[in-house]
Enzyme design. Structure first.
Site, short mmCIF file in Angstrom:
data_model
loop_
_atom_site.label_atom_id
_atom_site.label_comp_id
_atom_site.label_asym_id
_atom_site.label_seq_id
_atom_site.Cartn_x
_atom_site.Cartn_y
_atom_site.Cartn_z
N CYS A 233 26.90 33.25 11.70
CA CYS A 233 26.46 34.07 10.56
C CYS A 233 27.67 34.77 9.96
O CYS A 233 28.26 35.63 10.61
CB CYS A 233 25.46 35.12 11.01
SG CYS A 233 23.95 34.42 11.70
N GLN B 128 15.33 19.05 8.18
CA GLN B 128 15.75 20.34 7.62
C GLN B 128 15.62 21.44 8.68
O GLN B 128 14.66 21.43 9.45
CB GLN B 128 14.88 20.70 6.42
CG GLN B 128 15.02 19.73 5.27
CD GLN B 128 16.27 19.98 4.45
OE1 GLN B 128 17.00 20.94 4.68
NE2 GLN B 128 16.54 19.08 3.51
N CYS C 281 23.04 21.35 -2.10
CA CYS C 281 23.52 22.37 -1.17
C CYS C 281 24.91 22.85 -1.57
O CYS C 281 25.55 23.57 -0.81
CB CYS C 281 23.52 21.83 0.27
SG CYS C 281 24.43 20.31 0.44
N1 SAH Z 1 16.41 14.57 1.14
C1 SAH Z 1 16.55 14.64 2.57
C2 SAH Z 1 17.99 14.56 3.09
C3 SAH Z 1 19.07 15.16 2.27
S1 SAH Z 1 20.64 15.22 3.08
C4 SAH Z 1 15.82 15.86 3.10
O1 SAH Z 1 15.45 16.74 2.34
O2 SAH Z 1 15.59 15.94 4.30
C5 SAH Z 1 21.55 13.99 2.22
C6 SAH Z 1 21.30 12.58 2.71
O3 SAH Z 1 22.10 11.69 1.93
C7 SAH Z 1 21.72 12.33 4.15
O4 SAH Z 1 20.59 11.80 4.84
C8 SAH Z 1 22.84 11.27 4.06
O5 SAH Z 1 22.80 10.33 5.11
C9 SAH Z 1 22.52 10.61 2.74
N2 SAH Z 1 23.64 9.96 2.02
C10 SAH Z 1 24.93 10.32 1.97
N3 SAH Z 1 25.62 9.54 1.11
C11 SAH Z 1 24.72 8.66 0.60
C12 SAH Z 1 24.82 7.60 -0.38
N4 SAH Z 1 25.96 7.31 -0.98
N5 SAH Z 1 23.69 6.93 -0.68
C13 SAH Z 1 22.51 7.22 -0.08
N6 SAH Z 1 22.37 8.20 0.85
C14 SAH Z 1 23.46 8.91 1.18
#
Ligand code: SAH
Length: 549
Positions: A82, A286, A414
């Site tokens: 934190c 998440q 993010c």
């Molecule tokens: N939408 C999901 C995960 C978001 S995190 C949720 O809410 O739980 C971002 C995700 O993008 C990760 O799972 C990662 O593996 C994926 N990722 C990273 N680069 C990527 C790319 N070029 N194409 C597709 N997926 C990708």
């Protein structure tokens, strides 16, 4: 004035940086000081000097800021977890909202973003919110077992008997494991030598189901006296899975690829809303389930689904957003680079009896252009959700999105800086930022989660004047059919899905005014697809039906 390393200076903290650290100025130099808050007046020691910036360490507060609070956690300052517990929660939220506003204004070139931003969505009780924890495990200089967190920017472990952001049960879980490792003289991993067995303790808790998983990450293939540990852990209500993860590499990576279940199931389940998810030690999920629901509800609201849409969920992970939206859409397509995540996504779709979600494994910037070029199902998207990692969307993907012309793009991010960069690109290409919401997923850290809605700069935005004219001297039908109505008609009468791009192309061919710059190819050799003959006929029929030609 030239700053000197290791010397003390007085500073007024005027602002806060990316990780929530304080920022002030001394003699024209920008100085970053951890553990300080906007409004603090303090003595600091300069610990690092660069050309125009310096880093300082808080030595003594002279006048504390009004935003300062006593951290709930006693080891908040040492622990690297934190970074903002000493800042009032209200101020943390204010800081995050402003960070997004500034990025949208400066990088995103959005005028008055504050007018489109909703009030920040914080937690009512911003403690014990994490459903997943990974505790590095080792021994202190006296040989006592330590299970806790790394001190900021180091790999020395601070024994943490209580963590105020993890699930409350963790304090009990780590106590049981601390005792087990001590009583049975189980060795712990030493990063320097690569020797020793237990490296990390991973815990996951289903907040809605109460199910608990404990996973010991080990530098070996088995654990002596494992049954004793299982006996102690299974006394805890909700214990669902006790497992080992094998990681014998000398690496900073926490988890290895192989898991062995010692007791119970090899996964736990949890819900976001009414969608159930299976979570194994290696799955991405998440970490703040309460706020994830808030975030996904926002995504759903911004997506504004009526039930007949084709939705793409880019960077879909284990399909969490895809499945959350599927019941409100005709068809959802998810794309994700990690194959195991896609396996989880498919399993979770089955678990929830969702049959209108399809998943592609691969990079979004490769999969989506290929699907679009093929012209098959899904090449015309109504709504696109993107949730990329920190680096934001790939340029090729953004380019394809612009060509696909979805009505709405819901961007979950993010990192507000890369979000703003991508918003600027989309705004240059026919989209407008309509709304933005900041959702606090990572309370007491500087991390910010944002969701924004972009939609096509509708002809209506430009046509308003025409409609007024229409009221005076156009035949009523001329201006009245919207793109959505044309799409509906074409779908019902011809069974074809047509994009706004195609409609605008045909309108233009028929001599109907389309908003200035709206869907115009950027250049003559632009790769914008041209409306196929069959769809052109269908659109003309709709225009005829609405009396527009
Ligand atoms: N939408 C999901 C995960 C978001 S995190 C949720 O809410 O739980 C971002 C995700 O993008 C990760 O799972 C990662 O593996 C994926 N990722 C990273 N680069 C990527 C790319 N070029 N194409 C597709 N997926 C990708």
């Amino acid at each position: 004035m030239d700053l000197i390393k290791n010397q003390d200076y007085e500073i007024v903290i005027e602002d806060m940086g990316n990780d929530g650290e304080g920022i002030g100025h001394i003699g024209g130099m920008t100085v970053f000081v951890k553990d300080t808050v906007m409004g603090d007046v303090a003595f600091i020691k300069i610990i690092k000097l660069k050309k125009n910036i310096a880093y300082g360490r808080l030595v003594k507060l002279i006048t504390p800021s009004k935003y300062r609070v006593e951290p709930v956690c006693k080891i908040a300052r040492q622990c690297g977890g934190c970074t903002m517990q000493h800042v009032s929660y209200e101020k943390q939220l204010d800081y995050k909202w402003n960070k997004v506003k500034n990025c949208l204004a400066r990088i995103g070139k959005v005028e008055h973003p504050e007018e489109r931003m909703e009030p920040v969505l914080g937690m009512e009780h911003p403690y014990h919110y994490r459903n997943k924890s990974q505790f590095p495990t080792g021994r202190d200089k006296d040989g006592n077992v330590v299970i806790g967190f790394y001190a900021g920017r180091t790999h020395s472990i601070i024994d943490t008997k209580q963590c105020v952001i993890s699930a409350e049960i963790n304090d009990r879980l780590t106590a049981v494991i601390r005792k087990f490792l001590t009583d049975y003289h189980i060795s712990t991993y030493d990063e320097q030598s690569g020797e020793g067995l237990v490296r990390h303790i991973l815990t996951r808790v289903g907040f809605a189901t109460g199910e608990i998983m404990v996973c010991l990450v080990i530098n070996g293939t088995g654990l002596c006296h494992a049954q004793r540990l299982v006996d102690a852990l299974t006394e805890i209500e909700g214990m669902t899975s006790v497992c080992l993860n094998i990681n014998q590499e000398k690496t900073n990576r926490i988890l290895g690829d192989q898991c062995v279940t010692l007791w119970g199931r090899d996964f736990i389940t949890d819900y976001i809303g009414d969608i159930k998810y299976q979570i194994s030690p290696l799955s991405f999920f998440q970490v703040n389930p309460v706020q994830t629901k808030v975030l996904y509800d926002k995504v759903l609201e911004y997506a504004d689904l009526k039930g007949d849409e084709v939705v793409w969920d880019m960077y879909c992970g284990i399909g969490t957003i895809s499945l959350f939206l599927a019941r409100n859409a005709r068809q959802v397509f998810g794309v994700e680079a990690v194959p195991q995540a896609i396996e989880d996504a498919k399993k979770n779709a089955e678990l929830n009896h969702i049959t209108n979600a399809e998943f592609y494994t691969g990079k979004a910037e490769e999969v989506v252009p290929a699907v679009y070029r093929s012209g098959g199902a899904g090449s015309a998207a109504d709504v696109v959700v993107v949730d990329p990692p920190r680096k934001g969307c790939d340029a090729v993907l953004l380019d394809t999105l612009v060509q696909m012309q979805p009505q709405r793009i819901v961007y979950v991010s993010c990192d507000p800086a890369t979000l703003a960069r991508d918003v600027a690109i989309l705004q240059e290409n026919g989209y407008t930022l309509r709304k933005a919401a900041v959702v606090d997923q990572f309370c007491h850290s500087g991390h910010v989660e944002t969701v924004v809605l972009l939609s096509q700069r509708k002809p209506d935005d430009v046509i308003e004047v025409e409609i007024e004219l229409g009221e005076m001297d156009l035949t009523s039908a001329e201006s009245k059919a919207t793109y959505a109505e044309i799409k509906d008609y074409v779908l019902k009468e011809h069974g074809l899905k047509v994009s706004n791009l195609y409609i605008s192309q045909v309108k233009r061919k028929c001599g109907i005014e389309v908003g200035e710059n709206y869907n115009l190819p950027k250049s003559e050799d632009s790769r914008q697809p041209q409306c196929p003959e069959e769809k052109e006929k269908a659109i003309k029929d709709a225009l005829d039906h609405f009396g527009m030609i």
